[in-house]
Design a protein around this motif. Structure first.
Motif, PDB file in Angstrom:
ATOM      1  N   TYR A 298       3.088 -15.705 -16.755  1.00 34.25           N
ATOM      2  CA  TYR A 298       3.438 -14.335 -17.126  1.00 34.25           C
ATOM      3  C   TYR A 298       3.661 -13.465 -15.887  1.00 34.25           C
ATOM      4  N   VAL A 299       2.711 -13.481 -14.943  1.00 30.42           N
ATOM      5  CA  VAL A 299       2.830 -12.564 -13.812  1.00 30.42           C
ATOM      6  C   VAL A 299       3.975 -12.925 -12.880  1.00 30.42           C
ATOM      7  N   THR A 300       4.284 -14.201 -12.738  1.00 28.90           N
ATOM      8  CA  THR A 300       5.418 -14.547 -11.877  1.00 28.90           C
ATOM      9  C   THR A 300       6.728 -14.075 -12.495  1.00 28.90           C
ATOM     10  N   HIS A 301       6.849 -14.211 -13.799  1.00 29.12           N
ATOM     11  CA  HIS A 301       8.056 -13.696 -14.459  1.00 29.12           C
ATOM     12  C   HIS A 301       8.110 -12.168 -14.389  1.00 29.12           C
ATOM     13  N   ALA A 302       6.988 -11.522 -14.636  1.00 25.34           N
ATOM     14  CA  ALA A 302       6.951 -10.060 -14.589  1.00 25.34           C
ATOM     15  C   ALA A 302       7.269  -9.548 -13.186  1.00 25.34           C
ATOM     16  N   ALA A 303       6.731 -10.204 -12.172  1.00 21.39           N
ATOM     17  CA  ALA A 303       6.974  -9.768 -10.794  1.00 21.39           C
ATOM     18  C   ALA A 303       8.457  -9.883 -10.434  1.00 21.39           C
ATOM     19  N   THR A 304       9.081 -10.926 -10.895  1.00 20.02           N
ATOM     20  CA  THR A 304      10.523 -11.095 -10.642  1.00 20.02           C
ATOM     21  C   THR A 304      11.316 -10.030 -11.379  1.00 20.02           C
ATOM     22  N   PHE A 305      10.926  -9.743 -12.603  1.00 23.30           N
ATOM     23  CA  PHE A 305      11.595  -8.731 -13.425  1.00 23.30           C
ATOM     24  C   PHE A 305      11.524  -7.350 -12.776  1.00 23.30           C
ATOM     25  N   MET A 306      10.468  -7.085 -12.016  1.00 24.02           N
ATOM     26  CA  MET A 306      10.277  -5.767 -11.426  1.00 24.02           C
ATOM     27  C   MET A 306      11.114  -5.523 -10.176  1.00 24.02           C
TER      28      MET A 306
ATOM     29  N   ARG B  73       0.813  -1.224   0.000  1.00 29.84           N
ATOM     30  CA  ARG B  73       0.000   0.000   0.000  1.00 29.84           C
ATOM     31  C   ARG B  73       0.844   1.270   0.000  1.00 29.84           C
ATOM     32  N   PRO B  74       1.959   1.328   0.732  1.00 30.02           N
ATOM     33  CA  PRO B  74       2.774   2.546   0.701  1.00 30.02           C
ATOM     34  C   PRO B  74       3.372   2.860  -0.682  1.00 30.02           C
ATOM     35  N   MET B  75       3.395   1.895  -1.580  1.00 29.34           N
ATOM     36  CA  MET B  75       3.927   2.143  -2.922  1.00 29.34           C
ATOM     37  C   MET B  75       2.923   2.863  -3.821  1.00 29.34           C
ATOM     38  N   TYR B  76       1.720   3.025  -3.348  1.00 25.73           N
ATOM     39  CA  TYR B  76       0.674   3.702  -4.111  1.00 25.73           C
ATOM     40  C   TYR B  76       0.408   5.049  -3.458  1.00 25.73           C
ATOM     41  N   PRO B  77       0.995   6.116  -3.994  1.00 25.05           N
ATOM     42  CA  PRO B  77       0.884   7.423  -3.346  1.00 25.05           C
ATOM     43  C   PRO B  77      -0.523   8.017  -3.387  1.00 25.05           C
ATOM     44  N   GLU B  78      -1.358   7.557  -4.318  1.00 22.55           N
ATOM     45  CA  GLU B  78      -2.705   8.103  -4.411  1.00 22.55           C
ATOM     46  C   GLU B  78      -3.566   7.564  -3.273  1.00 22.55           C
ATOM     47  N   ALA B  79      -4.359   8.434  -2.662  1.00 18.14           N
ATOM     48  CA  ALA B  79      -5.264   7.995  -1.600  1.00 18.14           C
ATOM     49  C   ALA B  79      -6.313   7.036  -2.169  1.00 18.14           C
ATOM     50  N   ASP B  80      -6.749   7.309  -3.381  1.00 13.47           N
ATOM     51  CA  ASP B  80      -7.751   6.494  -4.053  1.00 13.47           C
ATOM     52  C   ASP B  80      -7.025   5.524  -4.992  1.00 13.47           C
ATOM     53  N   LEU B  81      -7.200   4.235  -4.779  1.00 14.92           N
ATOM     54  CA  LEU B  81      -6.557   3.237  -5.638  1.00 14.92           C
ATOM     55  C   LEU B  81      -7.272   3.059  -6.975  1.00 14.92           C
ATOM     56  N   GLY B  82      -8.414   3.704  -7.141  1.00 18.84           N
ATOM     57  CA  GLY B  82      -9.191   3.569  -8.371  1.00 18.84           C
ATOM     58  C   GLY B  82      -8.406   3.852  -9.645  1.00 18.84           C
TER      59      GLY B  82
ATOM     60  N   ALA C 298      12.098  -8.529  -3.044  1.00 21.66           N
ATOM     61  CA  ALA C 298      11.565  -9.888  -3.152  1.00 21.66           C
ATOM     62  C   ALA C 298      10.347 -10.051  -2.249  1.00 21.66           C
ATOM     63  N   GLU C 299      10.364  -9.399  -1.093  1.00 26.60           N
ATOM     64  CA  GLU C 299       9.199  -9.452  -0.204  1.00 26.60           C
ATOM     65  C   GLU C 299       7.985  -8.801  -0.870  1.00 26.60           C
ATOM     66  N   ALA C 300       8.185  -7.656  -1.503  1.00 22.43           N
ATOM     67  CA  ALA C 300       7.088  -6.989  -2.206  1.00 22.43           C
ATOM     68  C   ALA C 300       6.556  -7.881  -3.327  1.00 22.43           C
ATOM     69  N   ARG C 301       7.463  -8.561  -4.016  1.00 21.62           N
ATOM     70  CA  ARG C 301       7.059  -9.488  -5.072  1.00 21.62           C
ATOM     71  C   ARG C 301       6.120 -10.552  -4.510  1.00 21.62           C
ATOM     72  N   GLU C 302       6.478 -11.119  -3.376  1.00 24.24           N
ATOM     73  CA  GLU C 302       5.654 -12.165  -2.780  1.00 24.24           C
ATOM     74  C   GLU C 302       4.271 -11.637  -2.393  1.00 24.24           C
ATOM     75  N   HIS C 303       4.226 -10.440  -1.833  1.00 24.12           N
ATOM     76  CA  HIS C 303       2.940  -9.844  -1.470  1.00 24.12           C
ATOM     77  C   HIS C 303       2.114  -9.594  -2.734  1.00 24.12           C
TER      78      HIS C 303
END
Length: 123
Positions: free
Chosen positions: A110-118, A31-40, A80-85
């Motif tokens: 796809y998403v597991t590879h993308a998450a690792t790449f990030m 959640r702290p990685m999303y600076p917007e109050a509204d996640l919309g 890596a912790e953020a990736r797991e979450h």
């Protein structure tokens, strides 16, 4: 037929993304990685990105240009912790969509590879 069409199009992608953001909303790591109050707005961008990636409308690129995922995430410490979450909440989204085992595996791959790449921060 695209994968987007095969899995049910916008309705399925919206289910996945909405379920994902329900989890993110209360996640102490993400959640702290999303600076917007509204996640919309973030939810909408992710919906548009995944729709386009899987063969749906190209609205994401029309509105935002090239995805440049690593660049867009560079300001945030993606560990890596953020990736797991992130994957935990995405798994919930895929489970909510109830795709076929083959479709689920393709999306998950796809998403597991993308998450690792990030990941951009050790530890």
């Amino acid at each position: 037929m695209t994968f987007y069409d095969e899995i049910g199009g916008a309705e399925t992608i919206r289910t996945i993304v909405h379920t994902f953001y329900v989890g993110v909303a209360t996640d102490p790591v993400l959640r702290p990685m999303y600076p917007e109050a509204d996640l919309g707005p973030a939810e909408e961008r992710f919906f548009l990105f995944l729709s386009q990636y899987w063969g749906g409308p190209t609205t994401y690129s029309q509105q935002r240009g090239h995805p440049r995922l690593r660049m867009r995430h560079a300001p945030f410490a993606v560990t890596a912790e953020a990736r797991e979450h992130w994957l935990t909440h995405f798994r919930a989204g895929l489970d909510a969509a109830a795709l076929s085992p083959e479709q689920d595996a393709q999306f998950w791959d796809y998403v597991t590879h993308a998450a690792t790449f990030m990941i951009n921060t050790p530890g």
